[in-house]
Design an enzyme around this catalytic site. Structure first.
Site, PDB file in Angstrom:
ATOM      1  N   ASP A 185     -28.092 113.143  54.924  1.00  9.68           N
ATOM      2  CA  ASP A 185     -27.585 113.130  56.322  1.00  9.68           C
ATOM      3  C   ASP A 185     -28.321 114.217  57.231  1.00  9.68           C
ATOM      4  O   ASP A 185     -27.508 114.657  58.068  1.00  9.68           O
ATOM      5  CB  ASP A 185     -25.754 113.587  56.373  1.00  9.68           C
ATOM      6  CG  ASP A 185     -25.027 112.275  55.938  1.00  9.68           C
ATOM      7  OD1 ASP A 185     -25.545 111.195  56.406  1.00  9.68           O
ATOM      8  OD2 ASP A 185     -23.965 112.546  55.445  1.00  9.68           O
TER       9      ASP A 185
ATOM     10  N   ASP B 195     -25.594 103.638  57.261  1.00 10.73           N
ATOM     11  CA  ASP B 195     -25.628 104.773  58.088  1.00 10.73           C
ATOM     12  C   ASP B 195     -27.092 105.525  57.925  1.00 10.73           C
ATOM     13  O   ASP B 195     -27.499 106.008  58.961  1.00 10.73           O
ATOM     14  CB  ASP B 195     -24.614 105.815  57.716  1.00 10.73           C
ATOM     15  CG  ASP B 195     -23.223 105.056  57.190  1.00 10.73           C
ATOM     16  OD1 ASP B 195     -23.299 103.892  56.776  1.00 10.73           O
ATOM     17  OD2 ASP B 195     -22.322 105.516  57.395  1.00 10.73           O
TER      18      ASP B 195
HETATM   19  N1  GLY Z   1     -21.897 108.454  58.036  1.00 12.80           N
HETATM   20  C1  GLY Z   1     -20.607 108.556  57.809  1.00 12.80           C
HETATM   21  C2  GLY Z   1     -19.705 107.833  58.520  1.00 12.80           C
HETATM   22  O1  GLY Z   1     -20.129 107.086  59.450  1.00 12.80           O
HETATM   23  O2  GLY Z   1     -18.718 107.952  58.287  1.00 12.80           O
END
Ligand code: GLY
Length: 413
Positions: A129, A189
């Site tokens: 992330d 994601d």
């Molecule tokens: N990237 C984590 C979410 O969208 O919850």
């Protein structure tokens, strides 16, 4: 005479209505930033008080201070999180957007203060992330101030991110948890972290960053989509053979359903990847994803999706405003890349922004200082259902700025 009077009156009414419409449209951006300006002043008070009321042990607090708001707890108090949380870049990023809109040094100072709290994550190799954490905070700061001291932080984050590249699977590993279930889990994601790598390539000329980003995008393109361009949330790869081992949901309803925020990440991620590569294959994916979303019979009329397109009790399901804000921001960009739906993309984004403003906005000096209500983090995990979420606000402000740039004839980047 009466006829002339009648025609003049009708004309007057039409003119009045069209001028009202124009006003609404031009003011919606200012209206939201004015609101955000007051609401974030309130947020600072709530944040200070949440930090003061942190009941964790002193050594825990010292090691992992609470730096960033994420959502509201069930009792209505603010959920502050440490910098290692995937959401830690969004509040600093929102403050940078406040500065971008207002040019007021007050917001620059606040943005710098909150940005500094996530710096240590540049060394974090335990998560994918880093784009969210470092590029939304430091990246926006660099873009708006050209502060050269931000560059090494962003570059280090890109270096940390590529340590997670798994060559045999041709992908960047997303998660390290659930090792008994998944060998190399990659979530849709993860497309959102590629902008950081493209930036590092442009900055250093080192093609490693570019090649890893493009390879990851290609692998995602191959395995994350069903034929109708709906997405799987998690694809698990064999780290030796690269074979797909599992296709799963985690935050969506079930393995073969379509988690709304995942679909929004796909739209945004492939649009942004087209920006940095100019490879039409990515643009095609983005357009097909938009088509999936906007032709879906389960998309509500106001274009704010339920948390999963296949949630079992639609229409009695919670919305996910965060999916809508991510989608709106991505659509503004997608509208700049031509094609027969370009105008339609902008119209859909405008409708989303308008409906969010009119029907989903938080109450001033309440709701923990967030801007928008009714997001859903992970209903499948019984977590963050129908709450404000910091990233919904971040992408809302980004969408508004993109709308403003488009409407004043400026390029987005
Ligand atoms: N990237 C984590 C979410 O969208 O919850």
């Amino acid at each position: 005479m009466r006829k002339i009077f009648f025609i003049t009156s009708i004309l007057g009414v039409v003119l009045l209505f069209s001028s009202c419409k124009t006003n609404t449209k031009t003011n919606i951006i200012k209206d939201n930033f004015d609101f955000a300006s007051k609401q974030f002043d309130y947020a600072f008070q709530v944040i200070d008080s949440a930090i003061q009321n942190d009941t964790r042990d002193a050594d825990v607090k010292a090691k992992n201070p609470l730096v960033s708001p994420r959502t509201l707890n069930e009792d209505g108090t603010l959920r502050m999180r440490p910098s290692r949380e995937w959401t830690s870049g969004f509040f600093p990023g929102s403050l940078w957007y406040m500065y971008e809109y207002t040019k007021d040094p007050k917001w620059e100072a606040k943005a710098r203060e909150f940005t500094a709290t996530v710096e240590k994550e540049k060394m974090n190799t335990g998560t994918h992330d880093l784009g969210f954490m470092i590029f939304d905070s430091y990246g926006n700061g660099l873009r708006l101030t050209d502060d050269q001291s931000y560059k090494p932080v962003i570059l280090q984050a890109a270096k940390s991110l590529i340590t997670r590249y798994v060559p045999n699977a041709k992908t960047i590993r997303s998660w390290d948890h659930n090792k008994d279930k998944w060998q190399c889990p990659v979530i849709i994601d993860n497309m959102m972290n590629l902008e950081l790598l493209f930036w590092a390539f442009k900055e250093t000329g080192d093609s490693t960053f570019y090649n890893i980003a493009v390879t990851h995008a290609n692998t995602t393109m191959e395995n994350h989509f069903r034929p109708d361009y709906s997405t799987y949330h998690v694809i698990d790869y064999d780290t030796i053979t690269g074979e797909v081992l599992h296709r799963n949901q985690h935050q969506g309803y079930q393995d073969e359903s379509t988690w709304s925020r995942g679909e929004a990440w796909a739209l945004y991620g492939f649009t942004a990847t087209y920006r940095d590569t100019k490879d039409e294959a990515y643009l095609d994916v983005a357009r097909n994803v938009a088509n999936f979303i906007f032709t879906n019979p389960n998309l509500p009329e106001d274009l704010i999706p339920y948390w999963d397109f296949d949630a079992p009790n639609i229409p009695n399901e919670e919305r996910d405003v965060s999916a809508a804000t991510i989608t709106a921001s991505a659509l503004y960009e997608l509208s700049t890349y031509g094609g027969d739906k370009a105008d339609q993309y902008k119209k859909w984004a405008d409708t989303i922004v308008e409906n969010l403003t009119n029907n989903y906005r938080a109450t001033l000096n309440s709701d923990g200082g967030f801007l928008l209500l009714q997001s859903t983090g992970a209903k499948s995990l019984n977590s963050e259902i129908n709450v404000p979420l910091v990233y919904a606000d971040y992408f809302f402000l980004e969408a508004l700025l993109r709308k403003q740039k488009l409407e004043s004839g400026k390029g987005l980047f």
